[in-house]
Design a protein around this motif. Structure first.
Motif, PDB file in Angstrom:
ATOM      1  N   CYS A 275      45.412 -49.999  47.255  1.00 18.40           N
ATOM      2  CA  CYS A 275      46.945 -50.721  47.410  1.00 18.40           C
ATOM      3  C   CYS A 275      47.714 -49.572  46.916  1.00 18.40           C
ATOM      4  O   CYS A 275      47.002 -48.464  46.459  1.00 18.40           O
ATOM      5  CB  CYS A 275      46.863 -51.876  46.691  1.00 18.40           C
ATOM      6  N   ALA A 277      48.961 -49.180  44.086  1.00 18.26           N
ATOM      7  CA  ALA A 277      48.787 -48.874  42.624  1.00 18.26           C
ATOM      8  C   ALA A 277      48.030 -47.954  42.538  1.00 18.26           C
ATOM      9  O   ALA A 277      47.602 -47.189  41.323  1.00 18.26           O
ATOM     10  CB  ALA A 277      48.183 -50.282  41.919  1.00 18.26           C
ATOM     11  N   HIS A 282      40.646 -52.451  46.568  1.00 13.01           N
ATOM     12  CA  HIS A 282      40.458 -53.868  46.936  1.00 13.01           C
ATOM     13  C   HIS A 282      39.364 -54.285  47.812  1.00 13.01           C
ATOM     14  O   HIS A 282      39.384 -53.726  48.886  1.00 13.01           O
ATOM     15  CB  HIS A 282      41.638 -54.703  47.260  1.00 13.01           C
ATOM     16  N   CYS A 332      44.696 -55.742  38.806  1.00 15.96           N
ATOM     17  CA  CYS A 332      45.633 -54.674  39.511  1.00 15.96           C
ATOM     18  C   CYS A 332      47.065 -54.923  39.450  1.00 15.96           C
ATOM     19  O   CYS A 332      47.452 -55.978  39.532  1.00 15.96           O
ATOM     20  CB  CYS A 332      45.138 -54.447  40.885  1.00 15.96           C
ATOM     21  N   CYS A 334      49.185 -54.325  41.355  1.00 15.82           N
ATOM     22  CA  CYS A 334      49.868 -55.070  42.567  1.00 15.82           C
ATOM     23  C   CYS A 334      49.943 -56.621  42.625  1.00 15.82           C
ATOM     24  O   CYS A 334      50.856 -56.936  43.450  1.00 15.82           O
ATOM     25  CB  CYS A 334      49.299 -54.459  43.722  1.00 15.82           C
ATOM     26  N   ARG A 336      47.436 -58.603  43.379  1.00 15.22           N
ATOM     27  CA  ARG A 336      46.206 -59.256  44.218  1.00 15.22           C
ATOM     28  C   ARG A 336      45.209 -59.238  42.888  1.00 15.22           C
ATOM     29  O   ARG A 336      44.996 -58.430  42.087  1.00 15.22           O
ATOM     30  CB  ARG A 336      45.550 -58.374  45.117  1.00 15.22           C
TER      31      ARG A 336
HETATM   32 ZN   LIG Z   1      46.464 -53.311  44.002  1.00 13.34          ZN
END
Ligand SMILES: [Zn+2]
Length: 451
Positions: A275, A277, A282, A332, A334, A336
């Motif tokens: 992602c 980040a 993931h 994370c 982000c 998720r």
């Molecule tokens: Zn992430």
């Protein structure tokens, strides 16, 4: 083409049989939604779908019948049952493929992989798997910021599934509608790279999706000529082989855009993706249960085993991908909450440079092995500018004379008339000290910084 127009045309014109396209897009939305669910709902969903897969395997697949015989399978115990099953390997499937096929399989087609460790494999997919693989690639691209309809430049190997001229025309039309252009990563000569650069400048892709080694080659070429590409608009997605930190840095500097690493295989599509980040990959938890077979999977790399929840025709349950991985700790930034892989110790290959200046990406040789019987593993070695060896580890009685003849002809065509090609059949091929296998080796290999 404008992304909205591309989406509209694709919906109207592409894959309407059995509602294929509509179902792929629906599945892609489900994958995106799944990443946002809380851990409990994701867990429950995965357990029930795993239970359904194990039940089907226990009833219909000879390999799993004795292993799951007499066991009650339900969502509550599915993960524990999974842990009791032995990992399955490509070599096992190769040696007795019928044992791994479901007797209830419908809507089945055959597919091939060159294998991440140089082990070619023939396998079966059903309609659901076909859709799941497509949707998973959309999911991975979307993590890199792509939205459906946006332009994608694929720096990738040729698709050998398309044999006829009509087939090629249909594919070209399809790619045009989907806003995709293809640039052949199997031919990275300087002349070709110059033409790729010109074509991508005109096309202005939002995303470049490429073999890590191929986009690195292109970046090196552009840097050496002082060219500053005005593309891609969003990002570069790197896949199919290991992306080193040095490669990433070089590509990001030259293109001025972030690189998103992706991990997947031909058998199952995108398994994990980065992602924005950039803190590990993931896992695509809707399609896969991923395990790292190590006493300490956060610190010591172990075999990456995948259980693929989509394919009922030839279930891949605790399937050894042939790669090693480490899990990422913590969550994370982000947002998720899905499992992440910190790193993959995966495949690596050298680029082969011919006397004629052709630069052939290592993936060419895995494609060459699609559908070849009698070979457990292969390795392609360039010993000198004109000297090449294809080493084949024998499976059963080994490849027959017809197969060897076809391989020789195709290699000669790719490498040029002056190339001396030897094909050697061996009982066993050597691995690297790391336990990994390098499927192309060039004794001439040079880093681009030294060129
Ligand atoms: Zn992430």
């Amino acid at each position: 083409m404008n992304p909205h127009l591309s989406r509209l045309l694709a919906d109207i014109l592409l894959d309407r049989r059995n509602g294929h396209r509509r179902r792929v897009v629906e599945r892609f939305r489900r994958l995106e939604h799944f990443d946002c669910l809380g851990p409990d709902r994701r867990e429950l969903n995965r357990r029930s779908r795993l239970a359904a897969l194990l039940t089907s395997a226990a009833e219909h697949v000879p390999n799993f019948q004795p292993l799951l015989k007499g066991r009650m399978i339900h969502a509550d115990n599915a993960l524990e049952l999974l842990g009791d099953l032995p990992p399955m390997t490509r070599e096992e499937i190769q040696s007795d493929p019928v044992r791994f096929v479901s007797d209830a399989a419908e809507d089945v087609r055959e597919d091939y992989t060159g294998g991440s460790t140089g082990t070619p494999l023939r396998f079966l997919v059903d309609g659901e798997t076909h859709r799941a693989r497509e949707a998973s690639l959309m999911w991975a691209d979307s993590l890199a910021g792509w939205r459906p309809g946006e332009r994608i430049a694929m720096l990738w190997g040729s698709d050998r599934d398309v044999a006829s001229a009509t087939g090629r025309l249909r594919l070209a039309l399809r790619w045009w509608i989907e806003n995709r252009r293809w640039y052949n990563a199997f031919d990275m000569s300087e002349r070709q790279m110059e033409s790729y650069h010109r074509a991508m400048t005109r096309f202005r892709p939002h995303l470049i999706v490429a073999y890590a080694g191929a986009v690195y080659e292109l970046a090196c070429y552009l840097a050496q000529r002082g060219l500053r590409p005005a593309y891609p608009e969003r990002a570069i997605v790197s896949s199919a082989e290991v992306l080193t930190a040095a490669m990433r840095e070089r590509v990001e500097t030259v293109f001025g855009r972030p690189v998103f690493d992706r991990y997947g295989n031909r058998e199952a599509g995108a398994i994990a993706a980065e992602c924005d980040a950039h803190a590990g990959l993931h896992v695509n938890e809707y399609d896969f249960i991923v395990e790292v077979d190590s006493p300490d999977p956060y610190r010591r790399p172990g075999r990456l085993l995948m259980t693929y929840l989509a394919n009922y025709a030839m279930p891949l349950i605790r399937y050894d991908t042939g790669d090693l991985a480490l899990l990422a700790e913590g969550s994370c930034s982000c947002g998720r909450r899905t499992q992440r892989l910190a790193r993959i110790v995966g495949r690596s290959s050298d680029i082969i440079v011919t006397r004629g200046g052709k630069r052939i990406h290592g993936e060419y040789f895995t494609h060459l092995m699609y559908g070849v019987d009698g070979v457990r593993r292969f390795q392609f070695i360039q010993d000198g500018l004109d000297d090449y060896r294809l080493l084949l580890e024998r499976e059963g009685r080994g490849p027959d004379a017809g197969v060897i003849g076809r391989l020789r002809a195709r290699l000669q065509e790719a490498l040029g008339p002056e190339a001396r090609v030897r094909i050697e059949i061996r009982d066993q091929l050597d691995k690297l000290p790391s336990g990994k296998f390098r499927f192309t080796v060039s004794r001439l290999a040079e880093e681009c910084s030294r060129r």
